[in-house]
Design an enzyme around this catalytic site. Structure first.
Site, PDB file in Angstrom:
ATOM      1  N   LYS A  78       0.847  -1.191   0.000  1.00 24.32           N
ATOM      2  CA  LYS A  78       0.000   0.000   0.000  1.00 24.32           C
ATOM      3  C   LYS A  78       0.884   1.243   0.000  1.00 24.32           C
ATOM      4  O   LYS A  78       1.963   1.234   0.611  1.00 24.32           O
ATOM      5  CB  LYS A  78      -0.868   0.008   1.279  1.00 24.32           C
ATOM      6  CG  LYS A  78      -2.104   0.860   1.166  1.00 24.32           C
ATOM      7  CD  LYS A  78      -3.228   0.111   0.487  1.00 24.32           C
ATOM      8  CE  LYS A  78      -4.478   0.941   0.378  1.00 24.32           C
ATOM      9  NZ  LYS A  78      -5.576   0.160  -0.215  1.00 24.32           N
ATOM     10  N   GLY A 178     -24.873   2.420   3.279  1.00 23.43           N
ATOM     11  CA  GLY A 178     -23.993   3.114   2.339  1.00 23.43           C
ATOM     12  C   GLY A 178     -24.345   2.799   0.905  1.00 23.43           C
ATOM     13  O   GLY A 178     -24.324   1.641   0.491  1.00 23.43           O
ATOM     14  N   GLY A 180     -22.868   4.148  -1.955  1.00 22.55           N
ATOM     15  CA  GLY A 180     -21.849   4.703  -2.851  1.00 22.55           C
ATOM     16  C   GLY A 180     -21.678   3.791  -4.044  1.00 22.55           C
ATOM     17  O   GLY A 180     -22.626   3.121  -4.492  1.00 22.55           O
ATOM     18  N   VAL A 182     -20.152   0.898  -4.487  1.00 21.71           N
ATOM     19  CA  VAL A 182     -20.412  -0.529  -4.273  1.00 21.71           C
ATOM     20  C   VAL A 182     -21.860  -0.749  -3.834  1.00 21.71           C
ATOM     21  O   VAL A 182     -22.581  -1.593  -4.389  1.00 21.71           O
ATOM     22  CB  VAL A 182     -19.438  -1.110  -3.215  1.00 21.71           C
ATOM     23  CG1 VAL A 182     -19.776  -2.560  -2.907  1.00 21.71           C
ATOM     24  CG2 VAL A 182     -17.997  -0.991  -3.696  1.00 21.71           C
TER      25      VAL A 182
HETATM   26  P1  NAD Z   1     -18.054   5.285  -1.733  1.00 24.53           P
HETATM   27  O1  NAD Z   1     -17.328   6.407  -1.096  1.00 24.53           O
HETATM   28  O2  NAD Z   1     -18.487   5.410  -3.154  1.00 24.53           O
HETATM   29  O3  NAD Z   1     -19.357   4.896  -0.878  1.00 24.53           O
HETATM   30  C1  NAD Z   1     -19.466   4.981   0.497  1.00 24.53           C
HETATM   31  C2  NAD Z   1     -20.859   5.492   0.800  1.00 24.53           C
HETATM   32  O4  NAD Z   1     -21.117   5.392   2.193  1.00 24.53           O
HETATM   33  C3  NAD Z   1     -21.054   6.959   0.406  1.00 24.53           C
HETATM   34  O5  NAD Z   1     -22.213   7.068  -0.395  1.00 24.53           O
HETATM   35  C4  NAD Z   1     -21.226   7.656   1.743  1.00 24.53           C
HETATM   36  O6  NAD Z   1     -22.072   8.782   1.659  1.00 24.53           O
HETATM   37  C5  NAD Z   1     -21.839   6.545   2.567  1.00 24.53           C
HETATM   38  N1  NAD Z   1     -21.716   6.724   4.022  1.00 24.53           N
HETATM   39  C6  NAD Z   1     -20.779   7.403   4.717  1.00 24.53           C
HETATM   40  N2  NAD Z   1     -21.047   7.347   6.033  1.00 24.53           N
HETATM   41  C7  NAD Z   1     -22.166   6.593   6.169  1.00 24.53           C
HETATM   42  C8  NAD Z   1     -22.938   6.161   7.278  1.00 24.53           C
HETATM   43  N3  NAD Z   1     -22.609   6.490   8.531  1.00 24.53           N
HETATM   44  N4  NAD Z   1     -24.028   5.404   7.061  1.00 24.53           N
HETATM   45  C9  NAD Z   1     -24.385   5.064   5.798  1.00 24.53           C
HETATM   46  N5  NAD Z   1     -23.681   5.445   4.709  1.00 24.53           N
HETATM   47  C10 NAD Z   1     -22.594   6.205   4.892  1.00 24.53           C
HETATM   48  O7  NAD Z   1     -17.124   4.005  -1.528  1.00 24.53           O
HETATM   49  P2  NAD Z   1     -17.233   2.616  -2.266  1.00 24.53           P
HETATM   50  O8  NAD Z   1     -16.242   2.570  -3.356  1.00 24.53           O
HETATM   51  O9  NAD Z   1     -18.661   2.293  -2.537  1.00 24.53           O
HETATM   52  O10 NAD Z   1     -16.670   1.658  -1.120  1.00 24.53           O
HETATM   53  C11 NAD Z   1     -17.486   1.317  -0.021  1.00 24.53           C
HETATM   54  C12 NAD Z   1     -16.696   0.444   0.938  1.00 24.53           C
HETATM   55  O11 NAD Z   1     -16.233  -0.710   0.253  1.00 24.53           O
HETATM   56  C13 NAD Z   1     -15.441   1.100   1.517  1.00 24.53           C
HETATM   57  O12 NAD Z   1     -15.230   0.606   2.817  1.00 24.53           O
HETATM   58  C14 NAD Z   1     -14.343   0.605   0.601  1.00 24.53           C
HETATM   59  O13 NAD Z   1     -13.075   0.637   1.251  1.00 24.53           O
HETATM   60  C15 NAD Z   1     -14.817  -0.799   0.332  1.00 24.53           C
HETATM   61  N6  NAD Z   1     -14.308  -1.377  -0.908  1.00 24.53           N
HETATM   62  C16 NAD Z   1     -14.592  -0.801  -2.095  1.00 24.53           C
HETATM   63  C17 NAD Z   1     -14.152  -1.397  -3.259  1.00 24.53           C
HETATM   64  C18 NAD Z   1     -14.479  -0.804  -4.607  1.00 24.53           C
HETATM   65  O14 NAD Z   1     -14.325  -1.507  -5.629  1.00 24.53           O
HETATM   66  N7  NAD Z   1     -14.936   0.423  -4.683  1.00 24.53           N
HETATM   67  C19 NAD Z   1     -13.395  -2.585  -3.218  1.00 24.53           C
HETATM   68  C20 NAD Z   1     -13.145  -3.163  -1.967  1.00 24.53           C
HETATM   69  C21 NAD Z   1     -13.616  -2.548  -0.826  1.00 24.53           C
END
Ligand code: NAD
Length: 353
Positions: A78, A178, A180, A182
């Site tokens: 990382k 959440g 976002g 994913v």
């Molecule tokens: P993202 O930032 O697009 O989505 C996160 C969402 O969570 C946002 O919409 C945010 O507003 C919401 N959020 C924040 N605080 C919150 C709360 N208290 N309650 C409910 N929702 C809340 O991120 P992402 O890419 O969708 O990733 C989500 C998670 O998955 C993260 O932990 C990330 O590390 C993990 N992850 C993502 C990927 C990927 O391919 N994007 C791969 C592996 C792991």
């Protein structure tokens, strides 16, 4: 019980310091025994270099576990960069970062993570070739990893429901925390499978859009933990399952996309004590890194998809193993990952077991 080797310290830590571009951070290679250490580059605010290094060490170990359990020919690493306190030239900073990655001679492969974008990686690729996440050419892996991550999470939810509840997902309630990248893709897959969705998301316009599109019930950010459901899918922050949350949950399964869902390993034990199945995040959310690996290694999109589609089987293998050994799933996953990182040969989980 199984006696696993203990967690190992990182192989190497590389301090990055280039005042002319504002580059200030660290690259940690946890392990290169399975292949180049792969893991994204995070750009975030840290109060000190020591705090950034501590985060990088933890995240690099997590990537080594995830890559090993996904059967990828990659180690784990990382990069963590401190967000400069004053305005800065991003392209200059990421070109300087690329030079540092290049100095590691292919032992570290970088990509996006929290706070970095495709254009940052494109800048890094001007000075280094060990960069993925550059955007997907037509018909090739790469680009946004989130749909792949969501697919792996969906398949893991299906497998968890089958094992814990002995049933197909249709008609079950899944609470998604959440919406976002994913979480929203996951809602689409769950909706198609006939699931009733309960969702929570702080960005109200996003929450309203997903709720309307997938006929989901919207609840408050705190209330999602108390939602009565068959499956709770954390897709926002890490460490959402702590001692207090375990007592509040009204679910049979915890399976979501977020990294580091458990605040501590003891919280995973508490879930097991309450007869809640925890599907370990390292296994469940590997779809994104599989896509990144495919881009870097040059696999065809069909191979990347086939590997992501095996996520449910990988989870099933892990849960079988945990049951046989009398271990909670998170402890079994940690142990197997450590074992695999120590094993130079690639192999299927059950062969290693
Ligand atoms: P993202 O930032 O697009 O989505 C996160 C969402 O969570 C946002 O919409 C945010 O507003 C919401 N959020 C924040 N605080 C919150 C709360 N208290 N309650 C409910 N929702 C809340 O991120 P992402 O890419 O969708 O990733 C989500 C998670 O998955 C993260 O932990 C990330 O590390 C993990 N992850 C993502 C990927 C990927 O391919 N994007 C791969 C592996 C792991």
């Amino acid at each position: 019980m199984c006696d696993f080797v203990s967690a190992t310290p990182p192989e190497s830590v590389h301090v990055l310091h280039d005042p002319s571009s504002g580059l200030d951070g660290v690259i940690v290679l946890h392990s290169t025994r399975r292949g180049p250490a792969a893991g994204g580059c995070r750009l975030w605010t840290y109060s000190s270099g020591a705090e950034a290094a501590k985060d990088a060490v933890r995240l690099a170990e997590g990537m080594a576990y995830k890559n090993a359990l996904a059967d990828l020919p990659l180690g784990g690493g990382k990069a963590v960069l401190r967000l400069p306190p004053t305005p800065f030239d991003r392209r200059l900073l990421f070109k300087a970062f690329g030079r540092e990655v290049a100095r590691l001679g292919g032992n570290y492969v970088t990509a996006e993570d929290v706070g970095t974008t495709v254009s940052d990686m494109q800048a890094a690729s001007e000075t280094c070739r060990h960069v993925a996440g550059l955007g997907a050419p037509q018909g090739r892996p790469g680009g946004d990893p989130s749909p792949w991550t969501a697919l792996g999470v969906f398949l893991s939810i299906q497998e968890s429901a089958r094992r814990k509840l002995g049933a197909d997902l249709k008609g079950m309630t899944v609470a998604v925390q959440g919406l976002g990248n994913v979480g929203s893709h996951l809602c689409g897959l769950l909706h198609e499978a006939g699931v009733k969705l309960v969702v929570a998301e702080p960005r109200s316009h996003v929450a309203a859009k997903v709720a309307c599109r997938y006929e989901a019930t919207l609840v408050g950010l705190d209330a999602i933990l108390d939602t009565k459901c068959e499956i709770f899918a954390p897709c926002a922050l890490g460490a959402v399952i702590d001692e207090r949350a375990v007592m509040r949950l009204r679910t049979r399964v915890v399976c979501g996309g977020a990294n580091n869902v458990l605040a501590t390993d003891e919280d995973g034990d508490r879930l097991a004590d309450r007869d809640v199945l925890y599907a370990p995040d390292y296994i469940v959310n590997a779809g994104g890194i599989i896509n990144v690996a495919a881009e870097y290694i040059g696999w065809k999109i069909e191979e990347a998809e086939a590997r992501v589609r095996q996520t449910g089987r990988r989870l099933a293998d892990l849960l079988d193993f945990a049951e046989r050994k009398g271990l909670a799933p998170h402890r079994a996953a940690n142990g197997l990952a450590r074992q695999r990182i120590g094993a130079p040969q690639m192999g299927r989980m059950m062969e290693v077991v």
